[in-house]
Design a protein around this motif. Structure first.
Motif, PDB file in Angstrom:
ATOM      1  N   UNK A 294       0.906  -1.332  -0.216  1.00  0.00           N
ATOM      2  CA  UNK A 294       0.143  -0.048  -0.009  1.00  0.00           C
ATOM      3  C   UNK A 294       0.935   1.171   0.047  1.00  0.00           C
ATOM      4  N   UNK A 295       2.066   1.272   0.863  1.00  0.00           N
ATOM      5  CA  UNK A 295       2.727   2.267   0.923  1.00  0.00           C
ATOM      6  C   UNK A 295       3.359   2.568  -0.466  1.00  0.00           C
ATOM      7  N   UNK A 296       4.067   1.422  -1.115  1.00  0.00           N
ATOM      8  CA  UNK A 296       4.681   1.638  -2.475  1.00  0.00           C
ATOM      9  C   UNK A 296       3.693   2.012  -3.396  1.00  0.00           C
ATOM     10  N   UNK A 297       2.370   1.702  -3.620  1.00  0.00           N
ATOM     11  CA  UNK A 297       1.623   2.241  -4.447  1.00  0.00           C
ATOM     12  C   UNK A 297       1.044   3.794  -4.271  1.00  0.00           C
ATOM     13  N   UNK A 298       0.932   4.048  -3.100  1.00  0.00           N
ATOM     14  CA  UNK A 298       0.910   5.581  -2.593  1.00  0.00           C
ATOM     15  C   UNK A 298       2.130   6.334  -2.980  1.00  0.00           C
TER      16      UNK A 298
END
Length: 633
Positions: A294-298
């Motif tokens: 999730x962090x990487x996507x954001x």
């Protein structure tokens, strides 16, 4: 008279105690003045003793005033000394002081001590003295000074708080909640049931009740106290609307500017941020792999915004939050209105900036600060109309009070009343508290003024309310009495029919319940006979009996002990509920594992509170508690 005096004397020690010991309790450290000195309980006349520990009359009255004013702020005009008496507020106050003294004595007996460092930590954790999550010594000193409370007073109060907390921690050492207790309590609290029911009201059966005059008179004689009036008052009243007092008020530019300067704080612009977000939802206790993904996507979406793509369009395409279709627009927030983890980030960003990914209990967020308003003073030109409206209201209230006070002085001196445009006045008949006719202006205020007069007082002071200012003169009092039967016959008839109708409903419900169990009838036939609707609320838990079926603890107790297809009846006030179990009882345990930790903590807090209360009760029973002669509650 005493409470009125205290309210008018804002510098009194009682008000200072209220501001100090209720709103804030702090100690100073590094700017504080920590000592090991213990406080004097107040000196003077002793009200009661807990063993050899005194409770001074001054200490009792100070604590009582704090409680009374807290209720007054909560209830407004509905609070008065008579209500305080019925609530037993003075007894509650004394009981709380006794419990406090018992705990302090027990803490000393056990050798529990509080260090200055512990007190300082307690102080620094209190929100009113923090700025941006950190203790602010200047803010602390400013609030103390404005409240008129010394650091030593705060220190001693907080030292007691820490000491009592440590005693509770000591008593609760070893208190635990097992896995079996946790699961059992979770099942008990979350078990659900679904019912079909018919609600039988007494009014449905009043046609079956004969009402000969003799029975009505017998009911009256047996239940005379039910028809007894309360204390009654008859008063003359005067009321001046603010609207009448506002006529002719002229406000110059200088007046407005002076008022603006004197009330600058009212026209401050609070700091705020306008926020859009992209939210990627995550379950409670998410796996590290999901957090990282999730962090990487954001972070990838953030890079796209930095390179020029529209945040709102990306939010519509990727956000899983409820505001996604609005481009992630969450609205405008001041400090203290957002999730703490989001607020810490949002208020550090400038207008137009995008945050790095932020984790919360809802998932992973990317924030865009669409706009930001810095704190500051609104210029006079911007708020001129508001300043004028505020000052006009203030002048109207002042004029209304002053003009009506002249009327009161004339009434007190038995002189001719000066002519006053817009003044309304009249005289009531006898009435009970809170039951004055609504045709009287500010009837609630007039009622409270009438019953607020005590002793030899005949004329009240002015009080605002109902769009104006009022005062009253007591003309007569009437003690509680039982009216003659002929004067309350209709009231007696309603009471009699309701009582007998409830008896018929209960008797018939018992017969129908047996027929339901014997499969000779069903709920539909009973409802059809009575022309009633069958109630089928959604499934519910023990603590959430639907309003259609409640309030009824009896229903929850009976229904949750039956299997599917079982029948029962329960009382709900004067009504009777006939019901059938359609589904359950059953508990959905799917969420148990994810909610287990928080539920166990709540159960542990409850168990600790029960253990500690039992401990306190033993202390009370063993203590030598006595009241000083001459002290009356």
């Amino acid at each position: 008279m005493m409470l009125r005096f205290l309210r008018e004397k804002g510098k009194s020690w009682v008000l200072k105690a209220l501001l100090g010991f209720v709103a804030l309790t702090f100690v100073s450290f590094g700017g504080f003045a920590l000592t090991d000195r213990q406080s004097d309980p107040g000196g003077g006349r002793v009200a009661a003793w807990v063993g050899d520990t005194p409770i001074s009359a001054r200490e009792f009255e100070q604590r009582y005033y704090v409680r009374a004013e807290a209720l007054r702020r909560q209830l407004g005009a509905a609070f008065n000394e008579e209500l305080a008496r019925r609530l037993g507020l003075r007894r509650q106050t004394l009981d709380s002081l006794i419990l406090e003294k018992l705990q302090l004595r027990e803490a000393r007996r056990l050798g529990i001590e509080v260090t200055n460092a512990q007190v300082a930590l307690q102080i620094q954790s209190l929100a009113p003295f923090q700025r941006d999550g950190k203790f602010d010594a200047q803010r602390y000193r400013s609030i103390l000074e404005s409240s008129g409370i010394t650091p030593r007073q705060f220190e001693e109060e907080q030292r007691r708080v820490v000491l009592l907390n440590q005693l509770q921690d000591y008593v609760n050492l070893g208190v635990m909640v097992s896995d079996q207790e946790t699961q059992g309590a979770y099942e008990w609290r979350n078990v659900e049931i679904r019912l079909a029911a018919v609600r039988l009201k007494p009014e449905t059966f009043t046609a079956d009740v004969p009402e000969p005059e003799a029975d009505l008179k017998a009911h009256y004689e047996k239940n005379k106290d039910q028809f007894k009036t309360g204390p009654q008052r008859r008063v003359s009243w005067w009321h001046l609307p603010f609207s009448a007092a506002s006529k002719g008020i002229e406000l110059s530019d200088a007046d407005l500017r002076t008022h603006y300067t004197q009330t600058r704080a009212k026209y401050e612009r609070n700091e705020s941020v306008s926020v859009n977000q992209i939210l990627l939802k995550m379950p409670p206790n998410p796996a590290k792999e999901l957090i990282d993904a999730s962090r990487k996507q954001l972070e990838g979406l953030r890079e796209r915004v930095v390179k020029g793509e529209e945040f709102t369009e990306l939010a519509k395409a990727h956000s899983q939050g409820p505001a996604a279709n609005r481009g992630g627009d969450l609205g405008v927030f001041g400090r203290g209105q957002m999730l703490p983890e989001l607020e810490r980030v949002a208020f550090r960003l400038k207008k137009g900036e995008v945050s790095k990914p932020v984790k919360s209990s809802f998932g992973m967020h990317l924030l865009w600060i669409r706009d930001r308003v810095l704190p500051g003073q609104k210029p006079f030109a911007e708020v001129r109309k508001q300043v004028e409206a505020d000052l006009r209201i203030l002048r109207s209230r002042e004029r209304a009070k002053n003009e009506l006070r002249k009327i009161r002085y004339a009434v007190e001196d038995k002189k001719a009343e000066p002519l006053l445009e817009g003044l309304k006045k009249g005289e009531t008949g006898f009435f009970e508290r809170g039951r004055l006719s609504q045709t009287v202006p500010a009837s609630n205020v007039v009622s409270e003024l009438a019953f607020g007069l005590s002793g030899e007082e005949k004329i009240s002071r002015e009080r605002e309310g109902g769009g104006g200012v009022s005062f009253v003169r007591l003309e007569a009092k009437r003690a509680p009495f039982v009216p003659e039967f002929s004067d309350v016959r209709k009231q007696v008839e309603r009471s009699f029919l309701r009582l007998k109708g409830a008896e018929v409903a209960k008797r018939k419900a018992s017969l129908w319940l047996q027929e339901l169990k014997d499969e000779k009838r069903n709920l539909s036939s009973i409802a059809e006979e009575l022309k009633l609707k069958i109630l089928t609320p959604e499934a519910f838990k023990r603590a959430d009996v639907p309003e259609q079926l409640g309030p009824s603890q009896e229903l929850a107790s009976h229904a949750f002990g039956l299997a599917k297809g079982g029948f029962g009846m329960a009382q709900a006030g004067s009504d009777v509920i006939l019901f059938e179990v359609l589904e359950g009882p059953k508990t959905d345990m799917k969420k148990f594992e994810t909610e287990k930790a928080d539920f166990r903590q709540g159960l542990l807090r409850l168990k600790k509170a029960m253990v500690f209360n039992q401990y306190l009760e033993k202390l009370r029973q063993a203590a030598n508690i006595r009241f000083e002669e001459g002290f009356n509650l």
